[in-house]
Design a protein around this motif. Structure first.
Motif, mmCIF file in Angstrom:
data_model
loop_
_atom_site.group_PDB
_atom_site.id
_atom_site.type_symbol
_atom_site.label_atom_id
_atom_site.label_comp_id
_atom_site.label_asym_id
_atom_site.label_seq_id
_atom_site.Cartn_x
_atom_site.Cartn_y
_atom_site.Cartn_z
ATOM 1 N N ASP A 157 -4.277 4.286 1.099
ATOM 2 C CA ASP A 157 -4.104 3.142 1.992
ATOM 3 C C ASP A 157 -3.709 3.688 3.364
ATOM 4 O O ASP A 157 -2.565 4.098 3.575
ATOM 5 N N LEU B 179 -8.271 0.541 2.447
ATOM 6 C CA LEU B 179 -8.300 1.331 1.224
ATOM 7 C C LEU B 179 -9.566 2.197 1.133
ATOM 8 O O LEU B 179 -10.656 1.745 1.456
ATOM 9 N N TRP C 124 -12.139 -3.709 -6.665
ATOM 10 C CA TRP C 124 -12.426 -3.493 -5.243
ATOM 11 C C TRP C 124 -13.920 -3.472 -5.014
ATOM 12 O O TRP C 124 -14.680 -2.846 -5.772
ATOM 13 N N ARG D 273 -1.876 5.583 -2.754
ATOM 14 C CA ARG D 273 -1.416 4.444 -3.532
ATOM 15 C C ARG D 273 -1.571 4.621 -5.040
ATOM 16 O O ARG D 273 -0.712 4.161 -5.807
ATOM 17 N N ASP E 8 -4.287 -6.810 -2.715
ATOM 18 C CA ASP E 8 -5.136 -5.732 -3.208
ATOM 19 C C ASP E 8 -6.318 -5.512 -2.274
ATOM 20 O O ASP E 8 -7.126 -4.609 -2.476
ATOM 21 N N GLN E 9 -6.384 -6.348 -1.285
ATOM 22 C CA GLN E 9 -7.440 -6.272 -0.259
ATOM 23 C C GLN E 9 -8.835 -6.165 -0.828
ATOM 24 O O GLN E 9 -9.465 -5.122 -0.694
#
Lengths: 96, 96, 96, 96, 96, 96, 96, 96, 96, 96
Positions: free
Chosen positions: F57, F2, E44, F41, F95-96
Motif C-alpha cells: 500500500d 495497492l 481486488w 500490507r 480494501d479499495q
C-alpha cells in the motif's frame, strides 16, 4: 512398445574438454550398442542443433527409463517423451 | 531427404459431422497412398491425442509442402516441421 | 504399466446443453467402469478447474490410447501424458 | 488433504560430487520416512527425466510447505503444486 | 487455510447480453455473500483487465473447489490457484 | 494505492553461505519494518516454493520501486507487479 | 503517475460490420478526448499489428482502470500494464 | 530499410468460401504488385504451414504499416516484425 | 522514426563489483548524452525490475542498432524492439 | 533448396576475451567464405540483438547441418530452422 524420445544436449562451456570428449565417446558406443540390439530403433539428428529424435522399442516404460537415465550424457540432456501407438491409417503392421 | 512432421488435428465442433467424416476418410486414403509410395515413411499416433509423428522422405522441401498443403485435413491441422539428417552415431546407412 | 494423464475439459458454450449433459453422464459411467476394473487407478479433481489428474494402469501404450480416445468427452479434452516408472526411493513395491 | 507435487531436480554440474551424493542419500532417507508415515502417499519417477510426481496427504498447506522446504534437495528443485479434491466420478471414498 | 485465486473472465461475444448480465448479477451476489461470511477474504480487481486476485480462507481444498465450481461465471473463467502459508518474516499471526 | 507483488527468490549455489545468510537476515528485518509501517500490507509464502505474494500500500508507483529495488535480496529476485484497484463486488470500503 | 498500457485489439470476424465500425468510431473519439485532457499522454501504433503502446498519466491505479474498462473496444482488447517511474538516468524531470 | 515480416494466416472455417477465395485472390494481386515495385523484396512460403517469411524494403516504418494493414488478408493474419540492418560480416553492400 | 525498446538488465553475480559499477556509470553517461541529443526520446524505469521502456527517434534501423549494440551494458541486456508509427487516433502531429 | 536460419549468439561472460575474439574472427571469415560461394545467400543483423536471420541455399538438409554445426560460434548459438519453398504469389522464379 514405441516411444518417441527427443534429446537436446547442452554441455556447459566450463566442463573440461577431455571430460566432455570422453562422455561423447561413451555415449556413441552405448547408442550404437542399443541400436544394434534393436531397442534404439531410429536415431536422427536435428539439422542445426545438438539434438535428436529417437524411436525406442522397449518392453516397458521402466526399461526405457533405465536406459535413458544411464546414458553417459544424461546429466546434460533435456529429454521429452511421447508415448506412441499404431496409427489407424498406418499401412505397416509391424510399425505398431 | 527426411523431415519429421508433427500434426495436431483440431476440427471445430460446429463443422458438420458428415463433412468431418468425409475429410477423415479422404485423409486416410491419401495417407495410405503416400505410405505405399514410400514418401510417408513412418506414421505413429500420439497416445491420448488426435496427433501424430510422421517421417517423410522427399526429394525437396517443395515436394513436402505440396504434399502437406493438399492433405484433406490440412485446414484443421497445426503442423510443425523438423529437418532431419544422419546422426553421427547412427548404425544405419539407409537411415540417412 | 502406469501413465499419468492430465485432462482439461473445455466444452464450448454453444454446444447444446442436453448434448453436453448426456456426454458428461456417459463420461461418468465409463470412468466408473474403468476404475472398477482397476485400469483407471486414481482420479483426482484439480481444485478450481474442470480438470483432473489420473493414473492409469495398462498393459500397453496402445491400450491407453484406445481407452482415452473413446471417452465420451475426448473431443473436448486437452490431454497430456507422462509415462511413469518406479521411483528408486519408493517404499511401495506395488506402486511400480 | 491431497496435493499433487511435481519435482524437477537440477543439480548444477559444478556442485562437488560428494556433496551431491550426500544430499541424494539424505533425500532418499527423508522420502522413505515420509512415505512410511503415510504423508508422502505416492511417488513415481517420470520416465527419462530427473523428476517425479508425488501425492502428499497433509493436514494443511502449512504442513506441506514445512515438509517440502526442508527436503535436502529443495534448493535444487523446481516444484509445482496442484491442490486436489475428490472427483465426482471417483468410486473410491477414501481417495478424497 | 488460505489460497490465492486468480480469475480471468472471458465471456464470448455471442453469449446473449441478458444471459451475461444475469450471470454477472448472480456472481456479484454470491461474491458478496461469501465475503460477508469471511470465506472470500480479499477481492481486488486487476487494473485494465476483467480479472481479479482473491484470497480465500477455507477449511479444506474440497471446500474451495465446491465454492469456485458453483460460481455463476465459472464456465467463463480461467482460474489459477496458489496454496499459501505463513511467511517466516510475517509480523501478523492471524495472517497465517 | 495497492499493488500485488510476486517475488521469486533464486540465490545461485555459488554465492557464499555467509553472504546469503546475511542478506536473508537483512531482508527479514526490512520486511518486518515495512509491514509494521503499514506499507507491506500482506505477505504470504507460496507452498513449496521460495516465493511469496505480497500486497503493498503505497502513495505512488515511484515509492513502490524505491522500496523494492533496495530490498537486500533484490538482485536475486524475479518480481512481477500487478496494479490493483477496488473490485465492484467488494464489500470492503477500506480494501479499495 | 505513469503507466505503460499495451493494447491488442481482436474483433471476431462474426461481429456485424456496422457494430464494429461504430465501436471504432466511438473508441477514436474517446481516445482523442483523453489525449486532449493530458491523461492519455502518448499513443503509438505497432507496425503491422492492430495494437498500440500508450502512456497514461493518472492520479491513481483506480482512475486508470475506470478509463480503460469503459473504452468502447475494451471487450475486444487484450491489455497489459506496466507501472512506470522515473529512471535514475533520465534527464527529464517532467518525464517522471 | 529492411524489415523481416512473418505472416501466419488463419481463416476461420465459417468464413464463406467465396469471401475467402476473393480475399486470397486480391491478396495475391497486391503481393505481386508490391514485389514488382521492389518494396516486397522477398516472399517465401514456410513448408507445411499457411505462413510466409517476407523481406520488405521501405522508406519508413510508417510506410510498412500502411502496406501491411491494408493487405486484404490482414484481418486474418498474425504478423511479427523484426527490424533488420547490415550484418558486419555481410559481403553484400546492397543487402544493407 | 520511432522505436520502442525494452531493456532488461541481468548482470551475473560473479561479475566483479567494480567492473559492474564502471559499466553502470558509463551506461548512465551514454544514456544522458543520447537523451540530450534528442535520439533517446523517453526513458522510464519499470517498477520493481531492473528494466526500462525507452523510445528512440532515429533516422534508420541501422542507426538504432549502432547505438544499442555499443551501450556499455549491452552484453548484459535482453532487448526487445517494436517499430512504431503514427496512430490514426493520435492528436499529436509531432508524435508520428 | 532454401532454409531460413535464425541464430542467437550468447557467449557467457566468463569465456576468456581472447578466446571469444578469436571465435568471432573465425566466424566472420567462415561466414564470408560461405556467402561468396553462394551457399549463405542472405545475412541480416537483428536490430538491437546479437542475432541474425540468414537464408541458406543448400543441396540437402545434411549439407546445411554440416555447415552450421562446424561454425566456430556454434557451441554458443541457439539456432532455429524453417524450411522454405516457393510462395505461389512470388513473382521471382529463381526465388523458389
Amino acid at each position: 512398445m514405441l516411444f518417441q524420445v527427443q534429446m537436446e544436449v547442452r554441455i556447459p562451456h566450463d566442463v573440461p574438454v577431455d571430460r566432455a570428449e570422453r562422455l561423447k565417446r561413451e555415449e556413441r558406443e552405448r547408442a550404437q550398442e542399443l541400436q544394434k540390439s534393436g531397442i534404439w530403433r531410429h536415431l536422427w539428428r536435428h539439422v542445426g542443433r545438438y539434438a535428436n529424435t529417437s524411436i525406442f522399442d522397449v518392453g516397458s516404460a521402466q526399461e526405457l527409463h533405465d536406459i535413458l537415465s544411464t546414458l553417459p550424457l544424461f546429466p546434460f540432456m533435456e529429454i521429452s517423451i511421447t508415448a506412441l501407438c499404431r496409427h489407424p491409417s498406418s499401412v505397416h503392421d509391424g510399425d505398431q
